[in-house]
Design a protein around this motif. Structure first.
Motif, PDB file in Angstrom:
ATOM      1  N   ILE A  86      -5.507 -13.206  -5.108  1.00 10.23           N
ATOM      2  CA  ILE A  86      -5.026 -11.855  -4.822  1.00 10.23           C
ATOM      3  C   ILE A  86      -3.537 -11.812  -5.143  1.00 10.23           C
ATOM      4  CG2 ILE A  86      -4.609 -10.120  -3.042  1.00 10.23           C
ATOM      5  CD1 ILE A  86      -6.998 -11.282  -1.510  1.00 10.23           C
ATOM      6  N   LYS A 140      -0.116  -8.879  -5.894  1.00 10.96           N
ATOM      7  CA  LYS A 140       0.321  -7.483  -5.865  1.00 10.96           C
ATOM      8  C   LYS A 140       1.364  -7.293  -6.944  1.00 10.96           C
ATOM      9  CE  LYS A 140       1.616  -3.672  -2.865  1.00 10.96           C
ATOM     10  NZ  LYS A 140       2.074  -3.231  -1.514  1.00 10.96           N
ATOM     11  N   PHE A 149      -2.843  -3.886  -6.060  1.00 10.64           N
ATOM     12  CA  PHE A 149      -3.380  -5.215  -5.801  1.00 10.64           C
ATOM     13  C   PHE A 149      -4.270  -5.615  -6.971  1.00 10.64           C
ATOM     14  CE2 PHE A 149      -2.322  -3.637  -1.614  1.00 10.64           C
ATOM     15  CZ  PHE A 149      -1.693  -4.734  -1.046  1.00 10.64           C
ATOM     16  N   ILE A 155      -8.895  -6.868   3.950  1.00 12.97           N
ATOM     17  CA  ILE A 155      -9.471  -8.195   4.141  1.00 12.97           C
ATOM     18  C   ILE A 155     -10.426  -8.117   5.333  1.00 12.97           C
ATOM     19  CG2 ILE A 155      -9.005 -10.626   4.598  1.00 12.97           C
ATOM     20  CD1 ILE A 155      -7.898  -9.634   1.935  1.00 12.97           C
ATOM     21  N   THR A 212      -8.880 -16.823   6.244  1.00 16.91           N
ATOM     22  CA  THR A 212      -7.644 -16.207   5.752  1.00 16.91           C
ATOM     23  C   THR A 212      -7.071 -16.899   4.513  1.00 16.91           C
ATOM     24  OG1 THR A 212      -6.309 -17.603   7.215  1.00 16.91           O
ATOM     25  CG2 THR A 212      -7.047 -15.481   8.097  1.00 16.91           C
ATOM     26  N   VAL A 221      -5.136 -14.973   1.814  1.00 17.06           N
ATOM     27  CA  VAL A 221      -3.885 -14.299   2.160  1.00 17.06           C
ATOM     28  C   VAL A 221      -3.061 -15.197   3.089  1.00 17.06           C
ATOM     29  CG1 VAL A 221      -4.605 -11.920   1.758  1.00 17.06           C
ATOM     30  CG2 VAL A 221      -5.186 -13.039   3.916  1.00 17.06           C
ATOM     31  N   LEU A 267       0.426 -14.197   4.789  1.00 20.48           N
ATOM     32  CA  LEU A 267       0.601 -13.143   5.785  1.00 20.48           C
ATOM     33  C   LEU A 267       0.830 -13.720   7.183  1.00 20.48           C
ATOM     34  CD1 LEU A 267      -2.142 -10.555   4.751  1.00 20.48           C
ATOM     35  CD2 LEU A 267       0.316 -10.462   4.313  1.00 20.48           C
ATOM     36  N   THR A 325      -1.427  -4.840   7.665  1.00 21.64           N
ATOM     37  CA  THR A 325      -0.666  -6.077   7.834  1.00 21.64           C
ATOM     38  C   THR A 325       0.801  -5.816   7.496  1.00 21.64           C
ATOM     39  OG1 THR A 325      -0.933  -6.841   5.548  1.00 21.64           O
ATOM     40  CG2 THR A 325      -2.718  -7.353   7.103  1.00 21.64           C
ATOM     41  N   LEU A 342      -2.010  -3.396   2.490  1.00 14.71           N
ATOM     42  CA  LEU A 342      -2.968  -4.477   2.726  1.00 14.71           C
ATOM     43  C   LEU A 342      -3.409  -4.447   4.187  1.00 14.71           C
ATOM     44  CD1 LEU A 342      -4.548  -6.945   1.869  1.00 14.71           C
ATOM     45  CD2 LEU A 342      -2.478  -8.325   2.136  1.00 14.71           C
TER      46      LEU A 342
END
Length: 307
Positions: free
Chosen positions: A90, A92, A97, A113, A246, A249, A252, A268, A273
Motif C-alpha cells: 500500500i 499513497k 492510495f 483496512i 496490521t 500498514v 500507522l 487513522t 485511510l
C-alpha cells in the motif's frame, strides 16, 4: 515487463469480514464506486460461528457462513465489487492510495483496512477439530450454550480473567488455567474473578483438548512437576491473546496491544485511510460493533467524495 492492469475506484476496502462488507454496502448504496479486496474467502472469524444468536434482528439463530453470505449478496446488490486479490503493498501518491496485487493495481482516494484479528491459538491436538464444538474464543458469543455446564478458561491476562468472571454468571463450575503461578491481569480484575467463584489452576498448560464430536476433557500438565492429568469439561474458552492483522500498514500508530488507533469517524492518523472492525483499537469487539465501524467509515468517505 509484465503489464499490470490498473483499476480506479472511489473507495477500496481490504478485508471481507463483517466490517468490510458493511462498509462496502453503505458506500455502494451511497453511489461510490467501491471494491473489496480479499486474499481468501470472505467472512473472517464469523465463519467459525455455528449459531449466531446475539446479533440484533437476526432470529432465529443462523450460522456464520449463512450470515456472511447474505451480507455479501446485499453489498453486491448495491453495486459493490468483491475481488480475490492478495494485497502486496500500500502506498499513497499525492492524494491517492495505490494498492498493488500480483496482477493488478488498484487506486482510490479513500481506503479502509478491515483485515481483522486472529486468535492466538494454543496449537494443541483437538483445538482445531473441536472449534465450534466446545472450543471457543468468545464468551459473549458462546457462553450461553454452556449454562450450568463445566467450563474451562485458558489464559492469565485481563481478557481471560474478565471473560471467566462473565462465564461464572452462566455456570457455577468455571476453572481458569494459567501457565504461571500468578495472573498477569490487573489486581482488581483478578479479585473480582476470584470473588465470583472461579477456580484457578496455576502452573499448568493444556497438552490436548479431547472429545469425539464435542469437548469432553482436557489433558493438563503441571509445568513444575511434569505431572499430567485429565480434567473433565464441557467447554474450553481460550483467551491467550489476539493478533491484529496490521502488516500492510505497519507505519500507522497503534495502541499498546497492536491495534490501529482511529478517531470516532474510523480515520487513522493518515488522512483518507480508515480502519474498521477487529483490527481497530476499541473496548468491545463483536460483529455488531464491526458492522457499525464499517458503516461509519463509509458514510465519512461519502461525505468527502466530490460529486
Amino acid at each position: 515487463m509484465e503489464n499490470i492492469d490498473i483499476e480506479e475506484f472511489d473507495y477500496i476496502i481490504i478485508g471481507a469480514g463483517a466490517a468490510g462488507l458493511a462498509s462496502a454496502q453503505y458506500a455502494a448504496r451511497g453511489g461510490l464506486k467501491t471494491v473489496i479486496l480479499e486474499g481468501m474467502a470472505e467472512g473472517g472469524q464469523i465463519m467459525q460461528i455455528t449459531e449466531l444468536e446475539n446479533y440484533p434482528g437476526v432470529f432465529p439463530v443462523v450460522n456464520g457462513i449463512d450470515f456472511i453470505k447474505k451480507m455479501r449478496e446485499q453489498a453486491v446488490s448495491f453495486g459493490a465489487e468483491i475481488q480475490t486479490a492478495q494485497v502486496l503493498s500500500i502506498d499513497k501518491i499525492e492524494n491517492k492510495f495505490v494498492i498493488k496485487t500480483k496482477n493488478k493495481t488498484f487506486t482510490a482516494p479513500f481506503l479502509c483496512i478491515a483485515t481483522g484479528a486472529v486468535h492466538r491459538n494454543l496449537e494443541v491436538p483437538g483445538e482445531k477439530e473441536l472449534t465450534g464444538r466446545g472450543v471457543s474464543y468468545c464468551a459473549v458469543c458462546d457462553g450461553p450454550f454452556f449454562r450450568n455446564k463445566k467450563i474451562v478458561v485458558i489464559g492469565g491476562g485481563d481478557s481471560a480473567c474478565s471473560e471467566a468472571t462473565y462465564l461464572s454468571s452462566i455456570s457455577g463450575d468455571v476453572s481458569i488455567i494459567h501457565r504461571r503461578d500468578s495472573f498477569r491481569a490487573q489486581k482488581s480484575v483478578i479479585d473480582k474473578m476470584l470473588a465470583a467463584g472461579v477456580k484457578p489452576i496455576y502452573d499448568t498448560v493444556v497438552e490436548s483438548i479431547n472429545g469425539s464430536n464435542k469437548v469432553e476433557s482436557v489433558t493438563l500438565k503441571n509445568v513444575k512437576t511434569g505431572e499430567t492429568s485429565e480434567f473433565q469439561t464441557d467447554a474450553v474458552f481460550i483467551f491467550t491473546g489476539m493478533i491484529p492483522q496490521t502488516e500492510l500498514v505497519g507505519m500507522l500508530p497503534k495502541d499498546d496491544t497492536g491495534y490501529l488507533i482511529t478517531d470516532e469517524n474510523m480515520e487513522t492518523s493518515m488522512p483518507g485511510l480508515f480502519a474498521a472492525g477487529d483490527v481497530r483499537s476499541k473496548p468491545f469487539r463483536q460483529i455488531v460493533t464491526a458492522v457499525a465501524d464499517g458503516a461509519i467509515a463509509a458514510l465519512t468517505v461519502a461525505s468527502r467524495v466530490e460529486n
